[in-house]
Structure formats: structure tokens, C-alpha cells
Scaffold this motif. Structure first.
Motif, PDB file in Angstrom:
ATOM      1  N   PRO A  70       0.923  -1.345   0.118  1.00  0.00           N
ATOM      2  CA  PRO A  70      -0.021   0.116  -0.156  1.00  0.00           C
ATOM      3  C   PRO A  70       0.848   1.269   0.076  1.00  0.00           C
ATOM      4  O   PRO A  70       0.545   2.408  -0.673  1.00  0.00           O
ATOM      5  CB  PRO A  70      -0.830  -0.053   1.361  1.00  0.00           C
ATOM      6  N   ILE A 118     -13.676   1.087   3.322  1.00  0.00           N
ATOM      7  CA  ILE A 118     -12.466   0.424   3.086  1.00  0.00           C
ATOM      8  C   ILE A 118     -12.164   1.212   1.644  1.00  0.00           C
ATOM      9  O   ILE A 118     -12.870   1.167   0.552  1.00  0.00           O
ATOM     10  CB  ILE A 118     -12.516  -1.103   2.956  1.00  0.00           C
ATOM     11  N   PRO A 168      -6.680  -3.507  -1.764  1.00  0.00           N
ATOM     12  CA  PRO A 168      -7.100  -2.654  -0.513  1.00  0.00           C
ATOM     13  C   PRO A 168      -5.999  -2.000  -0.052  1.00  0.00           C
ATOM     14  O   PRO A 168      -4.972  -2.482   0.103  1.00  0.00           O
ATOM     15  CB  PRO A 168      -7.967  -3.800   0.230  1.00  0.00           C
ATOM     16  N   VAL A 169      -6.165  -0.729   0.265  1.00  0.00           N
ATOM     17  CA  VAL A 169      -4.910  -0.019   0.810  1.00  0.00           C
ATOM     18  C   VAL A 169      -5.178   0.494   2.177  1.00  0.00           C
ATOM     19  O   VAL A 169      -4.150   0.727   3.020  1.00  0.00           O
ATOM     20  CB  VAL A 169      -4.587   1.209  -0.092  1.00  0.00           C
ATOM     21  N   LYS A 170      -6.563   0.800   2.674  1.00  0.00           N
ATOM     22  CA  LYS A 170      -6.472   1.393   3.790  1.00  0.00           C
ATOM     23  C   LYS A 170      -7.898   1.122   4.379  1.00  0.00           C
ATOM     24  O   LYS A 170      -8.948   1.086   3.726  1.00  0.00           O
ATOM     25  CB  LYS A 170      -6.275   2.855   3.713  1.00  0.00           C
ATOM     26  N   VAL A 171      -8.004   0.464   5.503  1.00  0.00           N
ATOM     27  CA  VAL A 171      -9.362   0.566   6.472  1.00  0.00           C
ATOM     28  C   VAL A 171      -9.576   1.971   7.323  1.00  0.00           C
ATOM     29  O   VAL A 171      -8.799   2.143   8.107  1.00  0.00           O
ATOM     30  CB  VAL A 171      -9.285  -0.796   7.396  1.00  0.00           C
TER      31      VAL A 171
END
Lengths: 542, 811
Positions: B459, B753, B771-774
């Protein structure tokens, strides 16, 4: 387009046969079919897709196996047995004595030699599958004769198990042994194969709460297997089979107790006398040729270690007190070359007396002894087993009579990362005492900070003044941040695991979690025990 | 025959029959006999005899009488100890009698030898009596002989056995005689019974206090015999050899000595034998018929043929036996079984049958028994022992569920270890496993779980993306349902359940404007046309067009001018909406300009990219749930006359004249120009909640209430290119960034997300999804988390609307 394929003509539908169909094909009763399966080692197989094989609720056998069974000559014997039972029943019911005798004289018998050969084409195969056979034979050797179990098979089991033990003693192939609450576990290395078996404790077993027919059928096969294996083992290691004693005469006293030949048979059970060999003056251990290789050194070292282990007890002369179970301890001690004896009235074949001054170790399983001889060690039985598992002679202090024994650990548990490892006795006592001191030190240390805190509280309510203070650089724990980072990255990546792998991933993780939980539980319990002991120690010292 | 004789005989007869029945009845019969005797005694003087000389018996009787009666008396007492005291009372002439008896005995002894030796002689002497008595009763026999000799009566008498019986010794009638020939009841009559003692059936006890026993025929008293005293009794006991078999007859008061015959009879009865000694249980077989060959057949039936033809069945039987004998089967049958012990030999010789090995190739060996762990030790470390709770749990579990099939125990020494009761059971279960358990070859996967994680770009290499929560917008009092960003990104509007729309400045978080509505605001959307500043707000059944009043003043005034210059609504489809201009000054001040009234509550509005067309979706189910308004003409139309499934979302294609209509399970793509269904995207979801189209228009994402996010590459297939299930609960909104390769999904689990969704212009390369960030921060309220989210048009920022009445900006 070729010819259309019909359903049920290929694949699982033809490769598997349900049990009902198999019985129908073989024209046997279920009872006989089961017996045949036991003897021939045929087992149900789980098809990959049960629906394709013919339904969910059935048991399936490989069609090939059933075809193979159909050619078994023993099936005809089964039929003969059935007829025999009918004839006999008829003769008995009609009270035709002569007829009955005739029928009895012609009772069909069968031999399982060819099945042994079939199931185990090579000797190594047979040894590989010896575990169950040995455990069963050792169990049957202790069962009482009854209507369920015929005395012939029980006696045969006893005979074969004694033969096998004699072989293990003679070949010094025992590797590990363990006293469990279920019985004595032994592990031997026979012809390069690891064989493990369990012998029940010396208490009467009845064996009437299980289906004796199945047990007997299994034992029938196992007896045959073990007999042939014994034969091969004995002949391979230059011994006479059936085993004969190397000595010519037995003790005069024992000869009185049991007449002539019986005495010799009993002597086999003592496990203390050497067996007769076929050819004399053979080299006991083949010497490893000397190569100037680098590896050769390692080979020599391991061979040397092995030789040392085999002769672990060779310098010992051990006397078993009468409360010590004779057979397991004689077996283990003899497997490592000790001289063993016992009270003459416990069992025939006692080699030396209790008063013998050359005895080095006296195994005792009672807290108090009436008289002691000064030049020998009195140890508890666990010492023998622990020595074998540690592969060295352990110091005897911890095993003196009346002393609390160190825990007896299983030698079969392999060290694994993350698995729980119990602490040794010294470690435990050290921790109990050490933490005691720590705790004291802690208490001393902790008290001053509490005072300091109080002081701070007192200083607290001083009026706030507007001021500009020199800023402090914020400490950033780089390692921690990186760890967090990588953990988050991993979490995000885990999100993208495809569904197929996700299940596997989850199950592995779950298993790991469970293991960890178990370990944590044990650790927690241990800590509690240590705490409790420490308390006891304290109260004791006060 | 004299009457006395007859009576004696009768008595004898009577005594015989009951005597056979049993001891008691015999006693009474004896008594009767004796009574009879006494009667005779009395009667003796009378001239009752017809033939004085010839009838020896009568003479005999007379002469014998005294002796015999005394005899009886003597014998009475000795019979059994039971009678002793009774006999004490009796009196008689025992002394005299004793002498007599002894004499008799002596004589008997004298004659005993010769009698046996020469029966012939005796026959001559006294043939009849001898022949009769010889077999069974020698004593009696001899005595009678002596008596006879005494009287010198040697005339042969022709008498029936009964007669003879009585004659020698009438008073001995007590001895049982086998009554073989004559009718026993011949003389039996009740009136004759009372000849001796006529008291009848009166119990004899009644006479206990009297000196007499009863009365004879003539009415004279019959007196009791004199009682003997103790001394006499003792002497008798000592002297009399027959004392032990003497019994007292209570009827007559006399002692009766039981004869040998009586004794014999008693013995026989006691032993359960036949009372008659003459009775032969196993008589010699006399072959009456077979030795005499009859010359005539018994029946006239002709003999069967088979009786003179040899039997075929037998022939076959014999033939079979001969065959068996010849073939040696018989010999084998009879040969005893050979004792065969188990033979062992070298089974594994060098030559191995390859066929056997081949067969075993598919063999699945059974897994070995599990080796014991530390907990199975007899002396395990203490932590392995169960706590009471663990033990209780172990007991509550099913045997199959248990991790250990035993309870760990610790024993301080080996000698305390008990036997393990489940040992046999355990072996048995192992046996069952070996032959009943289906086996399957399973690949043991030694998988490192980390290898299963796909290798994706890190990420941190995919920056920029929103990572931290920078601004929290507070002001709403209820769930914030919708959020929409202005074209430039300086402001954004949010609609909430508190019936208000708020206009916020993005960077400062300041609320510039609050516009109130009558009903909760379901949806707000900023018009994408940069020339005008207009907000479409869905609230209740209305769609309001609101001038937000923020931003460029020129644009704001332009907007008002344009809206006022719009023509009157014409040609709207029936029931698709009623346009009206807001004239109320208060509302106009707030910003209300136009509104469209619908039949149903509006759930969603969606602007076309050019800002002229507006799609409106009804919230409640209806056949015509989709309406399209055209702002420039204030016109409404109903594109689908009938739509079968429930529409959940509708959206315009950013560049092409396409309309995406998401039903519950599929996303339909309509070409508005051609007016046809272009594509049907299968989501594999049950409830699609939201869709978003990539700015380039070839990729669509659809979020669903099952927390599934599907990415469709419209060029690839109608099925999802990738389905992600990384949310824990329902997805409420999905959105694409207009500039950056980012997309986001907002979910009820309170997270947004953000994922990197790179679409390459190279058609051969599939989109990259990482997916890079929650993004966290929103609090869950009423099971709702984040309800909407939207990206900043130019910056990599995202604004999310939460159910906790806040909005958050992540940068």
C-alpha cells in the motif's frame, strides 16, 4: 460425436462396491465377510464423491478388493465350517455320540500363512505393521481363559510375546520406554523400523465387555504374523527357533519347582538367560570400515553413541525388590545389558540373592526399608525408565526411596516450536525460590515510587501560569510503528485471499490458535502451581 | 368250621387288607384280631365244635390260648418306645408267658436247622403248613409246627390257604397274609365286628376310668388286664428278647408281640417296597407265542411283494458304504485328528512375487495409534492434571468429543498405579477402526499460511490515498444519509434524517448553510454541471432543487436566472411528477427554487453527467419506480412502462448514453439512445445495495447487503472479475474517485475501505485491485455504521457520512 456414454459404466460407479453388494457377490454372511475382511486386511474406502458411487449412507469397498477376495481359498473353509457347525449341532441334538466324534475329528482348520505373505510381501512390510499385532498379543497373554477366549490362543500369545521380548533383549533394540497409567509403552528399532507396543499393567483383565469374536479373529491373524516374524528375526540374528536356552541345566531349586522341560520354558520367561545360537563365534557388531571421508567421522561417532546407549546398564547388577513388577523391569534392564535378579520365590530363575554384595542398584518401590546394605544404591523404579529415555545414567539422588520423584515425561513427545514444554524438577524448584526472592526485591523497590507519587500529588494544585515551554521531541517507536505497519499490510493482504484458500488459511490459523490456547492454559496452570508452592514454602519456613 | 374259628378267620382277613395300607390301620386291625381271640377264649368252654377230634385247629386254639394271649401282652410293650407308658398300666401274666415264648424260641432254634435241611420230611409231617409258610416266615412256621407236634395232630387237612393260616395260630392274625385267591370281603360285615368287644364305635378313651374295656356279646364286662408295676416292666425290658416288638392293643388291653412277618411287612413298607414278598417285580419272561409257529396266518391279506424282494434302498446304502470303504473315506473318517501346532518357517524367502507388490500399490495403510503424551504418564507434571472444573467438563462431554479418553492422574510411586479398566475396550476400538473405518488417502498439506496470502503491491507504494481522519463535521442530530461533493471540492452537502441538508466547507469543517425540509432527507446530489450551483434533494415524495448559496456568486446568480427562464412544464408523462416553482419567500431565502411532487416517497436521485437529466427512484415498491426528469424542459418521463423486479439503485454512465439499473440480483445496462437492454451483469448477490461506475465507464462495482463487493470489467464478462468479501456487514455505499485510481466502500461495520483499483488502458491487462486502507472512526448506532461516502473530486480525500450523525473527512 461418439457413442453416448451411459451413466454408471465408468468411474466411481464401477470402482466402488457397497458392502451389501459385496456380500451378495461373495455369497457370504455378514459375519463371515467381516471375518474375511479382518484376515485379509480389506478395509472400506471413502469415495471422493459418494453420490457418484451410489449414495451417501453406504460403506464402500474397492471393487478390485472384492474381486480379489472372491479368489480367497479360505472362503471355502468358511463354508466348510458352517457345514461342520450344522453337522455337529445335529449330532449333539440327536445324541449320536459316534457321529459327533466323527464330525469333531473332521473339524476343518485353516492356515493363514498365505495371507500373511500376501499382505506383507516383504519382511520389512510385516515389521512396519507390527504395532497392533504386538499390543494385541501382549494383551491376550494376560487375559484369563474363559468361554470367550480359548486357552490355546492365550497360551500361544504368551509364548510368542515371550519370544519376541527375548529377541529384543538379545538384539538390544529397545529405544524408548514409558510408564503410563494405561500400561508400559515400549519402542524398539527392529530392522530399521520403529515398533511401538503397549503392555497392560499386571492386573487381571476380563475382556468380556467387548465382542470376543472380533478380537479373536484379529488375534488369530496376529499370532500367525508374529510367529513368522519371530522365526525370521531369530534366524536372521543367528538364534535357534523355537528359542532354546544356551545353558544346559537350570537351577536345582527351580527344577524342583517345575519339572524338567517346564523349567526351561519358564527360564525363557525370565529374560535373563542367553539364547542358543546356531553358529558360534560370530561377530556381534559388524565393524564399520574405515574410510578417510569427512562424513565417516560422523558415522563413527553416531555408531559409538549407539553402542554406548545399548550398553547403558551393562555395568549394573540390579536386584528387584518383590513389589517391583518383575517382567517389565527385567525386560528394560536386560535390553541394556544389566544383570538382574529377584527374590527366588517371586519367580524361578533368580540368578543371585539379595545379600549378594556385588549388587550395584536395588530397585525398591516402598518408602521405608527395614535394612539397607551400604554399598548399593536403593532407587525407585522410575529411575530405570528415565535413564533409558535420557540415554544416560541419571544421578540417583532424586530417585531415592521416599523422595518425591521428578515428573515422568513421555519420550514420544517431539520438541516442536510453540509447543508446551514442561519444566524439569530443578527448574521448577529454582523458579519457586527465585521468584520468592524477586518478589521480596520487588516489594522493596516498589514502595519508594508510591511515596514519590504522593509527593507529586501534593505539588499538583500549584497555579498554572501562562508560559511557553521548550517543546519536547515526540518519541516515535520506529520498530513498533513498522510492526504495526506490516501487521496492517498483512491484514489488508489477507483480505484478498481467494475464497478457496481462505478456508485453508482460516483452518490453519484456527488450529494454531487452539494450540496456543492450550499452551497458554498449561502455562497459566503452572504459574498457579508455582504460586501455591511458594506460599506453602513460605508458610513452611515461618 | 366252628363259629369261633370263623370269626378268627374273619378277623384275620380284615386285618390283612388294611394291614397292607399302612402302619396305623394295621394296628387297629391287629387289635380287632386280638379282640376276636379273647372272644374265642371265652367261648372256648362252650360246646361249639361239631367235630371234636377231627378239628385239630380248635383244640389247638384252646391249648394255645393262654400262651398266646400272654404272648401278646408281653410283645405289646416292647414294640416301640411310644407305647411304653401305656403298657406300664397293663397287667397280665407276662412272667408265665415269657417262659413260654422262650421255650418256643428254643424250639424254633432247634428245628431251624433240620427244617431247612429236609423239607421233604416236614412235608410228610405237616405238609400243608410247611409248604405254605416256608418261603416267607420261618419263625412262624416253626412255631406252628411245634404246636402241631405238641398236639399230636398229624392228619393232613384240606384247607384253603386262609384256613391254614388261621389254624396254627388264630391270635396271630395280625400277621399280614398275601391275599391272593379268595374274596376278602366275604365275611366282612359290620355287625360281626363287635363280637369281641361290643362297645361299637365309642372311643376307647371313655373307658379309661373304668376297670373294664367294654362288653362281650352277652353283655358281660370285659376287664382290663392287671397293670404291671415298674419293676416288672423293667425286668421284662431286661429279660424279654421280644420286648422291643411288643405293642399294646388298646381295645383289648393286651400286649401283642409283632411277629417276624409283621416286622417284615413294616420294614418293607418303610423301604417303599411292595408289601407282598412274593410279588415278583420282574417275572421271568415266558415266551408264549414265538416258539409256536402258527400254521395259519392271522389275516387273510396276501403278503406284499416287497417282503420277498431285496430292498433297493438297502442295496444303495450298502453300495455307498462299499464305495466309501474302497475309496478310503471311511478310514479317514475314523482316523483321529492329528495334533497340529502352529508351524512357522521362513515365509519371506528371497523370491518376491511381483504381483503381490503390484496389488499393494493402492493400499492405504491404517494410521498408527497415537503415541502417549506427557499427560498419560503415571507421574505427569502437575499442570497436566485436571482441575475440578475440567474434570466435570470431561464427564459432561460425549466420549467422542473428549480430547483425552482418560483423566490424567498422578501417583507418587509405581506400586500405587492401578490397572487401567479401559485397556481391552481401547484395543477393541482400534480393531474396529482397522476393519470398519473407511480410509481415504489425503494429502497432508504442510502449508505455510503466509504462502496463501497473495503477493500484492505494498500500500505504501500506491500512495496517494486517504489514511487519516482530519476533520469531523458535527451538526446533524440524526443519521446522515447522504453526502455529495461540489464540483470543485470546496463544499459538500449532507442530507440527514433530521430533515435538514447542511452545506459544509470541506477544509474548515464549517457549516455554511442549513436547509430544512418537511421530511427526512434521503438523498442529496450536487448538479455536475459546473455552470450552475444546484442541489437535488430527495425528501418525502418531493425532489427539491435547491440553490446552496455557497461558492462563486456569479454562478449562484446564473443559476437563479437559468431556473427562472425555464419554460413551463409540458408534456410530462402522466403520473411521473408535478413540477412547481417555490414562491414562498422564506423558502426561497433558504434556497428552495423548484420542486417535483411524486406519487411515492423518493429514495434516490441521480444526475446525468451533463446536469440536465435527473433519474429518480421511488423507495416503495411500484411498477413504475423509475422516473427521469429533464430540468431544462421541466419535463418528466417514465422510461419503463413496467419493470418486474425491484430496483435498488440507478445511475447514468459518465460518458455514454447508458443507464445502469441495479435490481436486487443483477445490474442491467440500458442504451438510452437505442432504447434497448445492452448488458446484464450478474452480481451473484441477493441484495445489491449500491453501484458505482468507473469514470472511464468500463468498470462497475456493486456492493451488496451480504457484504460482498463485486468488480465488473464490462469488457471481460458479465460475471464479476473479482469479488471481495472484506467487510463484516452490509455495504451501504460504493464510490469511485474521479481522478485517482481509488474506490471505496462504506459498510455497516463502521469502516470505509479504500482500495486501489487501477484500470489500464491496455486491454490485455486486467485491473489491479489492492485494498490500501481501512478507515475507522464512525461509531455504530442502531446497527448502522457508515451510510454514504464520496471522494473529493481532485484530492485523494474521502468524506463519509455516519449513522452517528457525524461526517468525517479522511485525507
Amino acid at each position: 460425436m461418439g457413442i453416448q456414454k451411459r451413466k454408471g459404466t465408468a468411474g466411481a460407479a464401477t470402482a466402488f462396491v457397497s458392502r451389501g453388494k459385496a456380500i451378495k457377490k461373495l455369497q457370504l454372511s455378514l459375519k463371515d465377510f467381516r471375518r474375511l475382511c479382518i484376515l485379509k486386511g480389506i478395509y472400506p474406502v471413502e469415495p471422493r464423491n459418494k453420490n457418484k458411487a451410489g449414495g451417501q449412507l453406504k460403506t464402500y469397498y474397492l471393487a478390485k478388493d472384492i474381486r480379489f477376495l472372491a479368489h480367497e481359498p479360505i472362503i471355502t473353509k468358511f463354508r466348510a465350517m458352517k457345514i461342520f457347525a450344522k453337522k455337529l449341532r445335529r449330532a449333539i441334538d440327536k445324541r449320536m455320540k459316534e457321529k459327533e466324534q466323527t464330525v469333531r475329528n473332521n473339524e476343518p482348520t485353516y492356515r493363514l500363512d498365505h495371507i500373511v505373505k500376501e499382505r506383507y510381501p516383504t519382511f520389512i512390510d510385516a515389521i512396519r505393521d507390527l504395532d497392533d499385532a504386538l499390543s494385541m498379543c501382549f494383551l491376550f497373554a494376560t487375559l484369563p481363559k474363559s468361554g470367550l477366549y480359548k486357552s490355546e490362543i492365550l497360551q500361544l500369545c504368551r509364548k510368542l510375546s515371550v519370544e519376541f521380548m527375548n529377541y529384543v533383549v538379545e538384539s538390544r533394540s529397545l529405544m524408548k520406554c514409558f510408564i503410563s497409567i494405561k500400561g508400559f509403552y515400549y519402542q524398539a528399532n527392529i530392522q530399521g523400523q520403529t515398533v511401538t507396543w503397549v503392555v497392560p499393567h499386571g492386573f487381571p483383565q476380563t475382556g468380556d465387555d467387548v465382542d470376543a469374536r472380533i478380537m479373536t479373529t484379529f488375534t488369530e491373524f496376529y499370532v500367525t504374523l508374529l510367529g513368522f516374524i519371530n522365526y525370521k528375526l531369530y534366524t536372521n540374528s543367528n538364534l535357534v527357533y523355537p528359542p532354546k536356552l544356551a545353558i544346559e541345566k537350570v537351577n536345582a531349586r527351580d527344577e524342583e519347582l517345575c519339572d524338567g522341560e517346564d523349567a526351561k520354558d519358564d527360564y525363557l520367561e525370565t529374560l535373563t538367560t542367553a539364547l542358543k545360537t546356531v553358529v558360534k563365534d560370530m561377530d556381534e557388531d559388524a565393524q564399520i570400515d574405515n574410510f578417510d571421508d569427512v562424513d565417516a567421522l560422523g558415522v563413527h561417532q553416531s555408531a559409538e553413541a549407539d553402542r554406548c546407549f545399548r550398553n547403558l546398564f551393562s555395568k549394573l547388577k540390579v536386584f528387584l525388590n518383590r513389589e517391583v513388577p518383575r517382567e517389565p523391569f527385567t525386560f528394560v534392564l536386560r535390553c541394556f545389558g544389566a544383570q538382574v535378579s529377584w527374590d527366588a520365590y517371586v519367580f524361578p530363575g533368580a540368578a543371585f540373592d539379595e545379600k549378594d554384595t556385588s549388587i550395584t542398584h536395588h530397585i525398591v518401590d516402598r518408602p521405608v526399608l527395614s535394612h539397607k546394605v551400604i554399598n548399593r544404591y536403593y532407587v525407585q523404579p522410575q529411575w530405570v525408565f528415565d535413564c533409558v529415555n535420557a540415554r544416560r545414567l541419571l544421578p540417583v539422588e532424586e530417585y531415592f526411596p521416599g523422595v518425591e520423584l521428578p515428573p515422568h515425561l513421555s519420550p514420544f513427545v517431539e520438541r516442536k516450536e510453540g509447543a508446551y514444554e514442561p519444566l524439569s524438577k530443578e527448574e521448577m524448584t529454582r523458579r519457586i525460590e527465585e521468584e520468592n526472592e524477586d518478589r521480596d526485591a520487588d516489594q522493596v523497590e516498589r514502595q519508594p515510587p508510591a511515596k514519590k507519587a504522593k509527593k507529586e500529588v501534593n505539588e499538583g494544585p500549584s497555579p498554572k501560569k501562562m508560559s511557553v515551554k521548550k517543546g519536547k521531541p515526540v518519541k516515535v517507536d520506529i520498530d513498533r510503528a513498522e510492526k504495526m505497519m506490516s501487521a496492517e499490510e498483512k491484514k489488508l493482504a489477507v483480505m484478498m485471499i481467494p475464497k478457496k484458500d481462505k478456508r485453508l488459511f482460516d483452518s490453519i490459523n484456527k488450529k494454531k490458535k487452539m494450540e496456543k490456547r492450550d499452551v497458554n492454559r498449561l502455562v497459566k496452570k503452572r504459574e498457579e502451581i508455582i504460586q501455591m508452592k511458594r506460599k506453602n514454602l513460605k508458610s513452611g519456613s515461618r | 368250621m366252628t363259629g369261633a374259628k370263623k370269626s378268627a378267620k374273619k378277623a384275620l382277613q380284615r386285618s390283612k387288607t388294611p394291614g397292607e395300607l399302612g402302619g396305623k390301620s394295621k394296628n387297629t386291625s391287629e387289635k380287632k384280631a386280638i379282640q376276636g381271640k379273647s372272644k374265642i377264649q371265652k367261648a372256648a368252654p362252650k360246646p361249639l365244635f361239631e367235630e371234636d377230634d377231627s378239628d385239630a385247629s380248635s383244640v389247638l386254639e384252646d391249648s394255645e390260648d393262654p400262651t398266646s394271649s400272654e404272648d401278646d401282652g408281653a410283645g405289646d410293650e416292647a414294640d416301640s418306645s411310644e407305647l411304653e407308658f401305656e403298657s406300664d398300666a397293663d397287667s397280665g401274666k407276662e412272667e408265665l408267658d415269657q417262659g413260654d415264648i422262650i421255650e418256643d424260641k428254643e424250639k424254633n432254634e432247634e428245628n431251624g436247622g433240620p427244617e431247612a435241611e429236609k423239607p421233604e420230611e416236614e412235608l410228610e409231617d405237616d405238609g400243608v403248613s410247611m409248604t405254605f409258610w416256608r418261603a416267607d416266615e420261618e419263625d412262624f412256621n416253626l412255631k406252628s409246627k411245634v404246636d402241631l407236634k405238641k398236639n399230636k395232630k398229624k392228619e393232613p387237612l384240606e384247607m384253603s390257604p386262609q384256613d391254614r393260616d388261621v389254624k396254627p395260630n388264630g391270635k396271630r392274625s395280625a400277621s399280614p397274609r398275601p391275599s391272593a385267591s379268595k374274596d376278602e370281603y366275604e365275611f366282612d360285615s359290620s355287625d360281626e365286628e363287635d363280637l369281641r368287644n361290643t362297645i361299637g364305635n365309642v372311643p376307647i378313651e371313655w373307658y379309661d376310668n373304668y376297670p373294664h374295656l367294654g362288653y362281650d356279646v352277652n353283655g358281660r364286662r370285659v376287664y382290663k388286664p392287671v397293670r404291671e408295676d415298674q419293676l416288672d416292666y423293667f425286668l421284662k425290658k431286661m429279660d424279654d428278647p421280644t420286648f422291643w416288638r411288643t405293642v399294646k392293643d388298646r381295645m383289648t388291653g393286651q400286649n401283642v408281640v409283632l411277629s417276624e412277618a409283621d416286622m417284615d411287612l413294616i420294614n418293607r413298607l418303610e423301604k417303599g417296597k411292595n408289601p407282598d414278598p412274593n410279588m415278583e417285580s420282574y417275572p421271568k419272561f415266558e415266551d408264549l407265542y414265538s416258539h409256536e409257529v402258527m400254521i395259519h396266518p392271522l389275516t387273510a391279506r396276501p403278503e406284499a411283494k416287497r417282503s420277498f424282494i431285496p430292498s433297493l434302498h438297502e442295496k444303495a446304502l450298502v453300495g455307498r458304504m462299499v464305495h466309501l470303504i474302497k475309496s478310503g473315506v471311511y478310514a479317514k473318517c475314523w482316523k483321529p485328528k492329528k495334533e497340529e501346532g502352529p508351524r512357522y518357517y521362513n515365509l519371506w524367502t528371497e523370491d518376491e512375487d511381483p504381483s503381490l507388490i503390484r496389488r499393494l500399490r493402492s493400499f492405504i495403510p491404517a494410521p498408527k495409534m497415537k503415541l502417549p503424551g506427557h499427560e498419560e504418564s503415571y507421574n505427569p507434571p502437575e499442570e497436566y492434571l485436571f482441575t475440578p472444573e475440567e474434570e466435570a467438563e470431561w464427564h459432561n462431554q460425549d466420549p467422542e468429543e473428549r480430547k483425552l479418553n482418560f483423566i490424567p492422574r498422578k501417583y507418587s510411586s509405581l506400586r500405587q498405579v492401578p490397572g487401567y479398566s479401559g485397556f481391552v475396550q481401547e484395543r477393541f476400538e482400534r480393531c474396529l477402526d482397522l476393519y470398519l473405518c473407511p480410509r481415504q488417502r489425503k494429502m497432508r498439506m504442510n502449508v505455510n499460511p503466509d504462502d496463501l496470502i497473495p503477493e500484492l503491491p505494498k500500500p505504501k507504494d500506491l500512495h496517494p490515498f486517504p489514511a487519516f481522519c482530519s476533520v469531523v463535521y458535527k451538526g446533524h442530530t440524526d443519521h446522515v444519509r447522504s453526502v455529495s461533493m461540489e464540483n470543485l471540492g470546496q463544499f459538500f452537502a449532507s442530507g440527514s434524517d433530521d430533515c435538514s441538508v447542511r452545506i459544509w466547507e470541506t477544509l474548515t469543517g464549517r457549516c455554511f448553510n442549513t436547509i430544512q425540509f418537511e421530511a427526512p432527507v434521503k438523498w442529496v446530489q450536487w448538479c455536475p454541471n459546473p455552470a450552475i450551483a444546484l442541489l437535488a434533494v430527495a425528501s418525502g415524495p418531493y425532489v427539491h432543487f435547491v440553490n446552496p448559496g455557497v461558492g462563486d456568486k456569479v454562478v449562484l446568480t446564473n443559476t437563479d436566472v437559468i431556473l427562472e427562464s425555464l419554460p413551463e412544464s409540458e408534456g410530462s408523462a402522466k403520473g411521473s411528477g408535478e413540477w412547481s416553482v417555490v414562491t414562498d419567500e422564506d423558502l426561497r431565502k433558504q434556497g428552495h427554487r423548484l420542486r417535483v411532487h411524486h406519487k411515492f416517497d423518493v429514495a434516490q436521485v441521480s444526475w446525468h453527467a451533463k446536469g440536465d437529466y435527473l433519474a429518480v427512484l421511488y423507495g416503495s415498491a411500484s411498477t413504475t419506480s423509475l422516473i427521469i426528469h429533464q430540468l431544462s424542459l421541466r419535463r418528466s418521463q417514465n422510461p419503463f412502462s413496467k419493470f418486474n423486479s425491484v430496483i435498488s439503485r440507478v445511475i447514468f454512465h459518465p460518458t455514454r448514453p447508458h443507464l445502469f439499473v441495479a435490481t436486487q440480483t443483477v445490474v442491467r445496462v440500458y442504451n438510452l439512445v437505442k432504447q434497448e437492454l445492452q448488458k446484464k451483469l450478474l452480481t451473484n448477490c441477493k441484495y445489491v445495495s449500491s453501484i458505482a461506475v468507473h469514470p472511464k465507464g468500463d468498470n462497475v462495482i456493486a456492493g451488496s447487503f451480504e457484504a460482498r463487493l463485486s468488480w465488473f470489467d464490462m469488457d471481460l464478462s458479465t460475471k464479476p472479475y473479482k469479488a471481495m468479501k472484506y467487510h463484516d456487514s452490509a455495504i451501504r455505499a460504493v464510490t469511485f474517485h474521479r481522478k485517482y485510481p481509488l474506490f471505496a466502500s462504506a459498510s455497516d461495520d463502521g469502516t470505509v475501505i479504500v482500495a486501489h483499483g487501477m484500470v489500464y488502458s491496455d486491454l490485455l491487462q486486467n485491473p489491479l485491485i489492492v485494498p490500501v486502507k481501512v478507515l475507522r472512526g464512525h461509531r455504530r448506532t442502531n446497527d448502522l455504521g457508515v451510510l454514504d461516502c464520496t471522494f473529493h473530486p481532485t484530492q485523494p480525500w474521502i468524506v463519509s457520512a455516519g449513522a452517528d450523525a457525524t461526517l468525517r473527512l479522511y485525507t
